[in-house]
Design a protein around this motif. Sequence first.
Motif, PDB file in Angstrom:
ATOM      1  N   SER A 500       0.841  -1.202   0.000  1.00  0.00           N
ATOM      2  CA  SER A 500       0.000   0.000   0.000  1.00  0.00           C
ATOM      3  C   SER A 500       0.870   1.243   0.000  1.00  0.00           C
ATOM      4  N   SER A 501       0.392   2.286  -0.675  1.00  0.00           N
ATOM      5  CA  SER A 501       1.119   3.560  -0.654  1.00  0.00           C
ATOM      6  C   SER A 501       0.858   4.335   0.622  1.00  0.00           C
ATOM      7  N   VAL A 502      -0.158   3.942   1.392  1.00  0.00           N
ATOM      8  CA  VAL A 502      -0.464   4.610   2.659  1.00  0.00           C
ATOM      9  C   VAL A 502       0.462   4.056   3.727  1.00  0.00           C
ATOM     10  N   THR A 503       1.059   4.919   4.528  1.00  0.00           N
ATOM     11  CA  THR A 503       2.020   4.489   5.533  1.00  0.00           C
ATOM     12  C   THR A 503       1.392   4.471   6.925  1.00  0.00           C
ATOM     13  N   ASP A 504       2.047   3.741   7.820  1.00  0.00           N
ATOM     14  CA  ASP A 504       1.509   3.538   9.161  1.00  0.00           C
ATOM     15  C   ASP A 504       2.388   4.234  10.198  1.00  0.00           C
ATOM     16  N   GLN A 505       1.792   5.158  10.924  1.00  0.00           N
ATOM     17  CA  GLN A 505       2.479   5.842  12.027  1.00  0.00           C
ATOM     18  C   GLN A 505       1.910   5.429  13.385  1.00  0.00           C
ATOM     19  N   GLY A 508      -2.774   2.190  12.786  1.00  0.00           N
ATOM     20  CA  GLY A 508      -3.379   0.911  12.470  1.00  0.00           C
ATOM     21  C   GLY A 508      -3.890   0.791  11.053  1.00  0.00           C
ATOM     22  N   VAL A 509      -3.428   1.652  10.152  1.00  0.00           N
ATOM     23  CA  VAL A 509      -3.961   1.626   8.786  1.00  0.00           C
ATOM     24  C   VAL A 509      -3.587   0.334   8.069  1.00  0.00           C
ATOM     25  N   ASP A 510      -2.432  -0.258   8.394  1.00  0.00           N
ATOM     26  CA  ASP A 510      -2.082  -1.539   7.770  1.00  0.00           C
ATOM     27  C   ASP A 510      -3.124  -2.605   8.105  1.00  0.00           C
ATOM     28  N   THR A 511      -3.616  -2.571   9.343  1.00  0.00           N
ATOM     29  CA  THR A 511      -4.655  -3.522   9.738  1.00  0.00           C
ATOM     30  C   THR A 511      -5.922  -3.303   8.928  1.00  0.00           C
ATOM     31  N   ALA A 512      -6.329  -2.046   8.786  1.00  0.00           N
ATOM     32  CA  ALA A 512      -7.546  -1.741   8.031  1.00  0.00           C
ATOM     33  C   ALA A 512      -7.405  -2.142   6.570  1.00  0.00           C
ATOM     34  N   ILE A 513      -6.260  -1.852   5.967  1.00  0.00           N
ATOM     35  CA  ILE A 513      -6.031  -2.241   4.567  1.00  0.00           C
ATOM     36  C   ILE A 513      -6.091  -3.763   4.443  1.00  0.00           C
ATOM     37  N   GLY A 514      -5.492  -4.463   5.394  1.00  0.00           N
ATOM     38  CA  GLY A 514      -5.527  -5.921   5.370  1.00  0.00           C
ATOM     39  C   GLY A 514      -6.942  -6.463   5.466  1.00  0.00           C
ATOM     40  N   GLN A 515      -7.769  -5.836   6.318  1.00  0.00           N
ATOM     41  CA  GLN A 515      -9.161  -6.270   6.423  1.00  0.00           C
ATOM     42  C   GLN A 515      -9.908  -6.090   5.109  1.00  0.00           C
ATOM     43  N   ILE A 516      -9.691  -4.951   4.475  1.00  0.00           N
ATOM     44  CA  ILE A 516     -10.380  -4.670   3.215  1.00  0.00           C
ATOM     45  C   ILE A 516      -9.989  -5.679   2.147  1.00  0.00           C
ATOM     46  N   VAL A 517      -8.687  -5.912   2.003  1.00  0.00           N
ATOM     47  CA  VAL A 517      -8.212  -6.845   0.986  1.00  0.00           C
ATOM     48  C   VAL A 517      -8.739  -8.248   1.268  1.00  0.00           C
ATOM     49  N   ALA A 518      -8.704  -8.656   2.538  1.00  0.00           N
ATOM     50  CA  ALA A 518      -9.208  -9.984   2.893  1.00  0.00           C
ATOM     51  C   ALA A 518     -10.673 -10.135   2.505  1.00  0.00           C
ATOM     52  N   ASP A 519     -11.469  -9.113   2.811  1.00  0.00           N
ATOM     53  CA  ASP A 519     -12.898  -9.178   2.472  1.00  0.00           C
ATOM     54  C   ASP A 519     -13.124  -9.189   0.962  1.00  0.00           C
ATOM     55  N   MET A 520     -12.383  -8.351   0.244  1.00  0.00           N
ATOM     56  CA  MET A 520     -12.610  -8.244  -1.194  1.00  0.00           C
ATOM     57  C   MET A 520     -12.167  -9.495  -1.944  1.00  0.00           C
ATOM     58  N   VAL A 521     -11.054 -10.103  -1.519  1.00  0.00           N
ATOM     59  CA  VAL A 521     -10.578 -11.304  -2.204  1.00  0.00           C
ATOM     60  C   VAL A 521     -11.367 -12.517  -1.745  1.00  0.00           C
ATOM     61  N   GLY A 522     -11.639 -12.589  -0.447  1.00  0.00           N
ATOM     62  CA  GLY A 522     -12.358 -13.731   0.101  1.00  0.00           C
ATOM     63  C   GLY A 522     -11.460 -14.680   0.861  1.00  0.00           C
ATOM     64  N   VAL A 523     -10.480 -14.127   1.584  1.00  0.00           N
ATOM     65  CA  VAL A 523      -9.540 -14.954   2.345  1.00  0.00           C
ATOM     66  C   VAL A 523      -9.585 -14.549   3.811  1.00  0.00           C
ATOM     67  N   VAL A 530       0.516  -7.169   4.844  1.00  0.00           N
ATOM     68  CA  VAL A 530       0.511  -5.812   4.302  1.00  0.00           C
ATOM     69  C   VAL A 530       1.877  -5.166   4.509  1.00  0.00           C
ATOM     70  N   PHE A 531       2.398  -4.574   3.448  1.00  0.00           N
ATOM     71  CA  PHE A 531       3.679  -3.870   3.498  1.00  0.00           C
ATOM     72  C   PHE A 531       3.471  -2.461   2.952  1.00  0.00           C
ATOM     73  N   SER A 532       4.199  -1.513   3.502  1.00  0.00           N
ATOM     74  CA  SER A 532       4.045  -0.131   3.040  1.00  0.00           C
ATOM     75  C   SER A 532       5.333   0.637   3.314  1.00  0.00           C
ATOM     76  N   GLY A 533       5.396   1.831   2.745  1.00  0.00           N
ATOM     77  CA  GLY A 533       6.483   2.742   3.085  1.00  0.00           C
ATOM     78  C   GLY A 533       7.770   2.567   2.332  1.00  0.00           C
ATOM     79  N   ASP A 534       7.777   1.854   1.203  1.00  0.00           N
ATOM     80  CA  ASP A 534       9.011   1.623   0.454  1.00  0.00           C
ATOM     81  C   ASP A 534       8.754   1.963  -1.010  1.00  0.00           C
ATOM     82  N   THR A 535       9.393   3.018  -1.490  1.00  0.00           N
ATOM     83  CA  THR A 535       9.130   3.450  -2.866  1.00  0.00           C
ATOM     84  C   THR A 535       9.608   2.456  -3.897  1.00  0.00           C
ATOM     85  N   GLU A 536      10.456   1.517  -3.518  1.00  0.00           N
ATOM     86  CA  GLU A 536      10.939   0.530  -4.479  1.00  0.00           C
ATOM     87  C   GLU A 536       9.865  -0.489  -4.831  1.00  0.00           C
ATOM     88  N   VAL A 537       8.934  -0.734  -3.909  1.00  0.00           N
ATOM     89  CA  VAL A 537       7.939  -1.777  -4.150  1.00  0.00           C
ATOM     90  C   VAL A 537       6.501  -1.287  -4.016  1.00  0.00           C
TER      91      VAL A 537
END
Length: 788
Positions: A500-505, A508-523, A530-537
Amino acid sequence: MSEARDSGAAIGRSVPRPRADRLLAGQGRFTDDISLPRMVHAAFLRSPHPHARIRSIDVAAAAQAPGVVRVVTGAEIAAQCKPYAGLHQLFSGMRVPDQVPMAVDVARWQGEPVAVVVAVSRAQAEDAVELIAVDWEPLASVVDPRAGAAPDAPVIHAALGTNVAYDGTVAHGDIDATLTAAAIIVEGDFTFGRHTGVCLETRSILADYRASDETLTVYESHQCPAQQQDIFARLLGLADNKVRVVCPDVGGAFGIKQQLYGDELAVCILSRLLRRPVKFVADRLESFTSDIHAREHRVKARLAVSADGRLLGLDVDDWFGIGAYSQYPRSSIGEGSHVLRITGAAYDLAAYRARMRMVLQNKNMVGHYRSVGHPIAIAVAETLIDDAARKLGIDPVEIRRRNYIAEAGYPHASHGGFVFEQLSLHACLDKIVALMDLPRLRREQDESRRKGVYLGIGLASFVELTGTGPDYYGKGEVRVSAQDGCMVKLEPSGKIRCFSSVTDQGQGVDTAIGQIVADMVGVPFDDVAVFSGDTEVSPYGGGAWASRGASMGGEAAVRAGRALRENILAVAGCVLQARPDELAIEQGAVVNAGDRRIRMTLAEVARIGYFRQDLLPAGMQPELSVVRHYVPHGRTFVATNGIQGSLVEVDPDTGFIRLLRHFVVHDGGTMINPMLVEEQIRGGVVQGLGAALYEEINYGTDGELTTGTMADYLVPMAFEMPDIDIGHVSVPLSGSELGAKGVGEAGTAGASAAVINAVNDALAPFDAHLTQLPMSPERVLRALRKIA
């Protein structure tokens, strides 16, 4: 012997570096210490004067100190980068000075970096800093914003010819005629003290320039890695694809870590000069002197009210001190702009006028801090509304209910120039009255006063601007991205990796992003990393600011998760000879959409997609990694709203204020994780309470900082904080699949205003009134006329 040792060293034995690498750069001498570590540490000499000319700098003694690698002055640093200016072109007539990382000829605030020592250890660098000799010529200082705008004031930047960086007015209706016709006019002269975000983790940076491939890798405690990548590349003349910025989990930021700092840019330059990693970590004194400050405003305001309690018009005059420069890249104008445009935003005013003058001073820069500008705007309007209610004998709840924007009045064109699609002001008011049990509190207040105990009850409604859209920075030619992105990938194991391009300070945004992805994919949630904060990836995006983690980053995650699900089902459909719409994904398995019978696991889908493409039809291209971005087109900001309530006790003999309870009702749209939402609100409230009662950065009349330690700068402690009760009204954001509006700054927005009103309510029997923050015991006693 020497040649043999260099070419065939035994394992574990240090290999001497080539002689060129052992030269202590710029000092003309060598070291025989072959164990000298590759990474070195920077310590800065900072100006002890608020305003002074640098006649000369002698670094000879510092250069000879033990462990010193190099001593560099501001002029040498400036020669290595382009100048920059915190200009925002949406604000016509704004004028700001160019900046360089460190002072060159003149230091313009106490704490501005002047020279830097690079040494083997931080301790050695700090010791050497003490050996630098500077010949200073002190100059007259500008401290107060109003005095700084005077024609005879010393001009901080001669090229500008003035200290007034911006003078703007927003007007709606005829405010002068409205004031003349009003039954009553309530007035206030407000003073808001400077403060800063006291992050648990201070600013820190490690820069590593590699000459072999001309790459710069920066590890930084920051909110916006993509922004920093762009800045470092442009200002240092590097290719942006050779610059990598990594911002791992950050120990608190609050807006303090979303802009460029000169000392951090200097660290990148030093790494490039020395061809080795350079590290800098600010100590707490450096944090107070150089971290972005906020909230220094002097506001005069007048509210016109009819005899039956109708709010007719509001006149606001704001003097806004921003320090010696405008922050880069966003500019410092955000606070003042919000005071201009959202003061009284919850109310339907026929007439409105606000003027804001942004003034340069010999102080540290002011920038964006949690709930930018909102606490000032809300405190001004809400205090005057309570004053009007008291003067007319109207209940504070009733005067708000009479004057809110009508429920049928949306979309509403506000007096500040924004369009509010849908607010829930009336619903929030009704909910907080019930949450507080206001009739009971009023009875307790009356009973307590008869016993000589002075309780106060305060309310503060607020409209908050979050989720900044492309119109604000884009049209202002400010290189801050309004989009956010999310990449999701099905791993061969059947689990999901998300970037995610959104970073965590810590929000808990990584948790929220993970929940959304889990619900949308179905896992299951645990199957998403969830990984964030690295412009290389990470996908390109704005990062974390303006309460946009869920509303923007979450929306991108919705789209990415859905796209990956569709791609998985396309592969599964080929294998199972079924249409994708006949299939679904549940708990990490592909199932029939009808009877929910498991057909294959995601690990099986991944095996075929990655290793057995021979089982797929010709032309079928399995796409098991997807990237999606989201831009909030058509919006300058997302408008949220709420109301806060405060219950306090004031001791009229000592001036001490005790926080008894605090209440918040907020409409942040769809809540993804209610626990995270409520703790974000509570954290914001605590910062707002700190501003109301404790936190203040003080300067002397000559501009010298008098707040340098945690003993001088009071932050709220756990035992001082009341229970914070929270209620919710959830009106989803229109035009958004997720419907989230943002909550991260809501607690800070209205907390101070609620406490001001509660304290003034407690002091009403004494005809005492406060309009200065923080409300220290001394200021309470002065309002009570017990001290001069």
